[in-house]
Design an enzyme around this catalytic site. Structure first.
Site, PDB file in Angstrom:
ATOM      1  CE  LYS A   1      -2.298  -0.912   3.824  1.00  0.00           C
ATOM      2  NZ  LYS A   1      -1.607  -2.148   4.264  1.00  0.00           N
TER       3      LYS A   1
ATOM      4  NE  ARG B   1      -4.327  -1.213  10.459  1.00  0.00           N
ATOM      5  CZ  ARG B   1      -3.249  -0.639   9.927  1.00  0.00           C
ATOM      6  NH1 ARG B   1      -3.317   0.555   9.391  1.00  0.00           N
ATOM      7  NH2 ARG B   1      -2.096  -1.282   9.928  1.00  0.00           N
TER       8      ARG B   1
ATOM      9  NE  ARG C   1       7.205  -2.940   6.013  1.00  0.00           N
ATOM     10  CZ  ARG C   1       5.903  -2.730   5.902  1.00  0.00           C
ATOM     11  NH1 ARG C   1       5.324  -2.775   4.711  1.00  0.00           N
ATOM     12  NH2 ARG C   1       5.174  -2.495   6.951  1.00  0.00           N
TER      13      ARG C   1
ATOM     14  NE  ARG D   1       6.176   0.137  10.254  1.00  0.00           N
ATOM     15  CZ  ARG D   1       4.966   0.013   9.736  1.00  0.00           C
ATOM     16  NH1 ARG D   1       4.715   0.546   8.547  1.00  0.00           N
ATOM     17  NH2 ARG D   1       4.021  -0.624  10.374  1.00  0.00           N
TER      18      ARG D   1
ATOM     19  NE  ARG E   1       2.268  -4.354  11.496  1.00  0.00           N
ATOM     20  CZ  ARG E   1       3.338  -4.108  10.722  1.00  0.00           C
ATOM     21  NH1 ARG E   1       4.501  -4.655  10.992  1.00  0.00           N
ATOM     22  NH2 ARG E   1       3.222  -3.305   9.692  1.00  0.00           N
TER      23      ARG E   1
HETATM   24  P1  AMP Z   1       0.771   0.661   9.464  1.00  0.00           P
HETATM   25  O1  AMP Z   1       1.922   1.572   9.244  1.00  0.00           O
HETATM   26  O2  AMP Z   1      -0.437   1.053   8.662  1.00  0.00           O
HETATM   27  O3  AMP Z   1       1.124  -0.794   9.306  1.00  0.00           O
HETATM   28  O4  AMP Z   1       0.335   0.857  11.003  1.00  0.00           O
HETATM   29  C1  AMP Z   1       1.221   0.553  12.059  1.00  0.00           C
HETATM   30  C2  AMP Z   1       0.455   0.389  13.352  1.00  0.00           C
HETATM   31  O5  AMP Z   1      -0.211   1.624  13.672  1.00  0.00           O
HETATM   32  C3  AMP Z   1      -0.663  -0.642  13.315  1.00  0.00           C
HETATM   33  O6  AMP Z   1      -0.190  -1.954  13.561  1.00  0.00           O
HETATM   34  C4  AMP Z   1      -1.577  -0.141  14.419  1.00  0.00           C
HETATM   35  O7  AMP Z   1      -1.074  -0.426  15.704  1.00  0.00           O
HETATM   36  C5  AMP Z   1      -1.500   1.370  14.224  1.00  0.00           C
HETATM   37  N1  AMP Z   1      -2.512   1.867  13.261  1.00  0.00           N
HETATM   38  C6  AMP Z   1      -2.289   2.437  12.043  1.00  0.00           C
HETATM   39  N2  AMP Z   1      -3.438   2.760  11.446  1.00  0.00           N
HETATM   40  C7  AMP Z   1      -4.426   2.391  12.289  1.00  0.00           C
HETATM   41  C8  AMP Z   1      -5.854   2.447  12.237  1.00  0.00           C
HETATM   42  N3  AMP Z   1      -6.495   2.937  11.161  1.00  0.00           N
HETATM   43  N4  AMP Z   1      -6.548   1.955  13.305  1.00  0.00           N
HETATM   44  C9  AMP Z   1      -5.920   1.462  14.389  1.00  0.00           C
HETATM   45  N5  AMP Z   1      -4.589   1.360  14.490  1.00  0.00           N
HETATM   46  C10 AMP Z   1      -3.837   1.822  13.460  1.00  0.00           C
END
Ligand code: AMP
Length: 240
Positions: free
Chosen positions: A13, A88, A127, A161, A172
């Protein structure tokens, strides 16, 4: 143009969002990036989110919905935006619908990245990104052209990360299956869900997304001049 990118972590994404951002000049709103910035800055939201993110769980809907509502009112979102990592949960999708309705806006396309989850752990664990400009790389699939030097800005500093490790990735992916996958029928029902093969090479995924978005961009054009939109099909926007 307003686009949602939907798919599990590691589906690509972020990579495709960067292309859409550059092609259509609309900002990429990554709730993950916003939360990581909040953690780095030690804000109240960051303090609440840190442990949850490190465990691979989802931050509460109220916190996320408020962050997004504030962000879409920024001037750079006037011509549209890409939602990467939001919504989400069903609660977030419903909150987004309300936010958009209040502003008389709508989502033009939801793009689902279909992936083989077994391959995602390898994808995610390898990554990393340039610490200076954020360009994404991978130990196996996308190395910098000159080892240790960012292709885009020449920096030699890179970051990984904290939640990109096998254990957290499993949590996740579970969160995705349990809480985010139910959004697919939600958007399918609305008729604006488009599915791309997220396992294809990056350029092919981009081409598939372009085939969805280019015609919509012609239809929904409301460029900086705010002029009248050109009608689709009349301007030779032929696409494969
Ligand atoms: P991402 O970078 O999108 O993989 O997000 C990293 C982490 O941030 C996720 O594993 C969640 O803990 C938190 N997070 C990001 N976006 C959301 C969302 N829309 N709702 C809840 N938690 C989120």
């Amino acid at each position: 143009m307003r686009v949602i990118l939907l798919g599990p972590p590691g589906a690509g994404k972020g990579t495709q969002a960067a292309w859409i951002r550059d092609r259509f000049s609309i900002p990429q709103l990554s709730t993950g990036d916003m939360l990581r910035a909040a953690v780095a800055n030690g804000t109240e939201v960051g303090r609440q989110a840190k442990a949850i993110m490190e465990a691979g769980k989802l931050v509460s809907d109220d916190v996320i919905n408020a962050i997004v509502a504030e962000r879409i009112d920024q001037p750079d979102c006037a011509g549209g935006f890409i939602l990467d990592g939001f919504p989400r949960t069903t609660d977030q999708a419903e909150a987004l619908d309300r936010m958009l309705a209040e502003r008389d806006l709508r989502i033009d396309a939801v793009i689902e990245f279909q992936v083989d989850q077994a391959a995602l752990v390898e994808r995610i664990s390898g990554r990393y990104a340039c610490a200076n400009c954020g360009a994404g790389y991978h130990d196996t699939f996308k190395k910098p052209k000159v080892p240790g030097v960012c292709d885009v800005c020449g920096s030699t500093e890179f970051v990984r990360r904290k939640d990109d490790n096998a254990e957290t990735v499993a949590a996740r992916l579970e969160a995705y299956d349990a809480q985010t996958a139910p959004l697919l029928p939600y958007y399918r029902q609305r008729g604006n869900l488009h599915t791309v093969d997220g396992m294809a090479p990056i350029g092919e995924v981009t081409a598939a997304i372009a085939a969805v978005l280019e015609p919509l961009a012609t239809e929904t054009a409301s460029g900086p001049a705010g002029g009248s939109a050109e009608k689709a099909g009349s301007s030779g926007a032929g696409n494969a």
